[in-house]
Scaffold this active site. Structure first.
Site, PDB file in Angstrom:
ATOM      1  N   ARG A  43       0.197   0.185  14.508  1.00 24.48           N
ATOM      2  CA  ARG A  43       0.794   0.116  13.159  1.00 24.48           C
ATOM      3  C   ARG A  43       2.165  -0.513  13.310  1.00 24.48           C
ATOM      4  NH1 ARG A  43       1.118   4.681   8.478  1.00 24.48           N
ATOM      5  NH2 ARG A  43      -0.998   3.883   8.280  1.00 24.48           N
ATOM      6  N   HIS A  88      -4.262  -3.437   5.577  1.00 19.63           N
ATOM      7  CA  HIS A  88      -4.580  -2.064   6.028  1.00 19.63           C
ATOM      8  C   HIS A  88      -6.111  -1.931   6.077  1.00 19.63           C
ATOM      9  CE1 HIS A  88      -4.082   1.989   7.024  1.00 19.63           C
ATOM     10  NE2 HIS A  88      -3.530   2.488   5.950  1.00 19.63           N
ATOM     11  N   GLN A 130      -8.039   1.482   6.095  1.00 19.19           N
ATOM     12  CA  GLN A 130      -8.028   2.186   4.813  1.00 19.19           C
ATOM     13  C   GLN A 130      -9.187   1.717   3.926  1.00 19.19           C
ATOM     14  OE1 GLN A 130      -5.679   4.632   3.774  1.00 19.19           O
ATOM     15  NE2 GLN A 130      -7.340   4.901   2.305  1.00 19.19           N
ATOM     16  N   ASP A 183      -1.235   2.280  -5.406  1.00 22.31           N
ATOM     17  CA  ASP A 183      -0.525   2.671  -4.188  1.00 22.31           C
ATOM     18  C   ASP A 183       0.954   2.767  -4.548  1.00 22.31           C
ATOM     19  OD1 ASP A 183       0.141   3.149  -1.527  1.00 22.31           O
ATOM     20  OD2 ASP A 183      -0.175   1.082  -0.857  1.00 22.31           O
ATOM     21  N   CYS A 243      -4.583   5.549  -1.378  1.00 25.55           N
ATOM     22  CA  CYS A 243      -4.629   5.687   0.089  1.00 25.55           C
ATOM     23  C   CYS A 243      -3.808   6.865   0.577  1.00 25.55           C
ATOM     24  CB  CYS A 243      -4.179   4.388   0.747  1.00 25.55           C
ATOM     25  SG  CYS A 243      -2.460   3.971   0.397  1.00 25.55           S
ATOM     26  N   ARG A 285     -11.446   8.513   6.424  1.00 19.00           N
ATOM     27  CA  ARG A 285     -10.740   7.753   7.467  1.00 19.00           C
ATOM     28  C   ARG A 285     -11.244   8.202   8.842  1.00 19.00           C
ATOM     29  NH1 ARG A 285      -5.600   5.760   6.507  1.00 19.00           N
ATOM     30  NH2 ARG A 285      -5.902   4.810   8.552  1.00 19.00           N
TER      31      ARG A 285
END
Ligand code: CP
Ligand code: NVA
Length: 307
Positions: free
Chosen positions: A105, A132, A135, A221, A261, A289
């Site tokens: 990340r 991402h 996700q 988001d 998310c 996830r």
């Protein structure tokens, strides 16, 4: 030595490969729910490199690797040499000689791409400024679990055209669905930055109410993503009318799902009545996830199994 496969953007995998990962996700999840051990990654090691904070990504990769019989090691910028300027290329050479798989990340996509170019083992993007993919892997799996195939459906994205939005747009091209995007002026989608082949799979709407009309899924988001904190004050003003609330959800299909998310800011991008309301599947989304990334790690390390 053959170059390893990586998962740096959603479109790095074909539709057919992603569908295989979803099949494995279902199998792995069902088995896990029956408390049946499955340890195909016995003796394998995952290194997780975090240059930004995380709850879900760290936990799902770490727990997932453990549940598959392997080990996960956490490295952060703060307490590794990456934080003291060791070149990412050197770090990739060294780290990838000591483990089987890397999850990273970081900030610019270019950083994870450079790491991957110098890695002997598969590299997974655990979030960059641009994308991402883990996700959206979990999000699409969650949609399929609740509503069946996503091809031909309409997803409404309300808010910032950020890493999660860009990845939804890539997914629309891969799976053949439509995204209705509504961002405040000045925050519109940049197709090249989103890594899109074209503009056929999304439509931009000035009015968020119009974007959600008839949608099968409404998603949003945070207004300010990690790394953009300096813009926080301006964004709070600019995004004020882009909150997903109950009135907005009523424009969508009656059976529309709501996803986020996480982490979420109730009262900013989403009203509590929506994220805690009947359309919301955010807890399933977060849980998936774990299952989807276990299937992803299995695929990257063992190829197709269970055929
Ligand atoms: N959604 C997500 O990636 O959460 P974390 O930042 O907690 O990992
Ligand atoms: N867009 C958010 C997602 C966090 C999981 C960010 O990048 O901070």
């Amino acid at each position: 030595m053959a170059a390893p496969r990586h998962f740096l953007q959603l479109k790095d995998f074909s539709r057919e490969e992603l569908e295989h990962v979803f099949e494995r996700t279902r199998w792995i999840k069902e088995r896990f729910k029956r408390y049946e051990a499955y340890h195909p990654l016995h003796d394998r090691t995952l290194v997780m490199i975090f240059e930004k904070q995380s709850t879900r990504t760290r936990l799902s990769f770490e727990a997932g690797m453990h549940q598959l019989g392997g080990t996960a090691i956490f490295l952060s910028t703060r307490d590794s040499q990456l934080g003291r300027g060791e070149p990412v290329e050197d770090a990739a050479q060294v780290i990838s000689r000591m483990c089987d798989l890397v999850m990273m990340r970081t900030f610019e996509q270019e950083i994870v791409e450079r790491f991957a170019r110098h890695s002997r083992v598969p590299v997974i993007n655990g979030l960059t400024n641009e994308y991402h993919p883990c996700q959206i892997l979990a999000d699409i799996y969650t949609f399929i679990e609740h509503r069946g195939p996503i091809a031909g459906r309409t997803v409404a994205w309300i808010g910032d055209s950020n890493n999660v939005c860009n990845t939804w747009l890539q997914a629309a091209e891969v799976f053949g669905f439509n995204v209705h995007v509504s961002t405040p002026p000045g925050y519109e989608v940049e197709p090249e930055r989103a890594g899109l082949y074209g503009t056929d799979h999304y439509e931009e709407f000035a009015d968020p109410m119009e974007a959600v009309a008839g949608a099968d899924l409404v998603t949003t988001d945070v207004w300010t993503s990690m790394g953009f904190e300096a813009e926080n004050e301006a964004r709070r003003r600019d995004f004020e009318a882009w909150q997903v609330d109950a009135e907005m959800m009523r424009q969508a299909r009656p059976d529309a799902l709501f996803m986020h998310c996480l982490p979420a800011h109730r009262g900013e991008e989403v009203a509590a009545e929506v994220i805690d309301g009947p359309h919301s599947v955010v807890w399933d989304e977060a849980e998936n996830r774990l299952h989807a990334q276990k299937a992803l790690m299995e695929f990257l390390l063992l190829g197709r199994v269970g055929q």
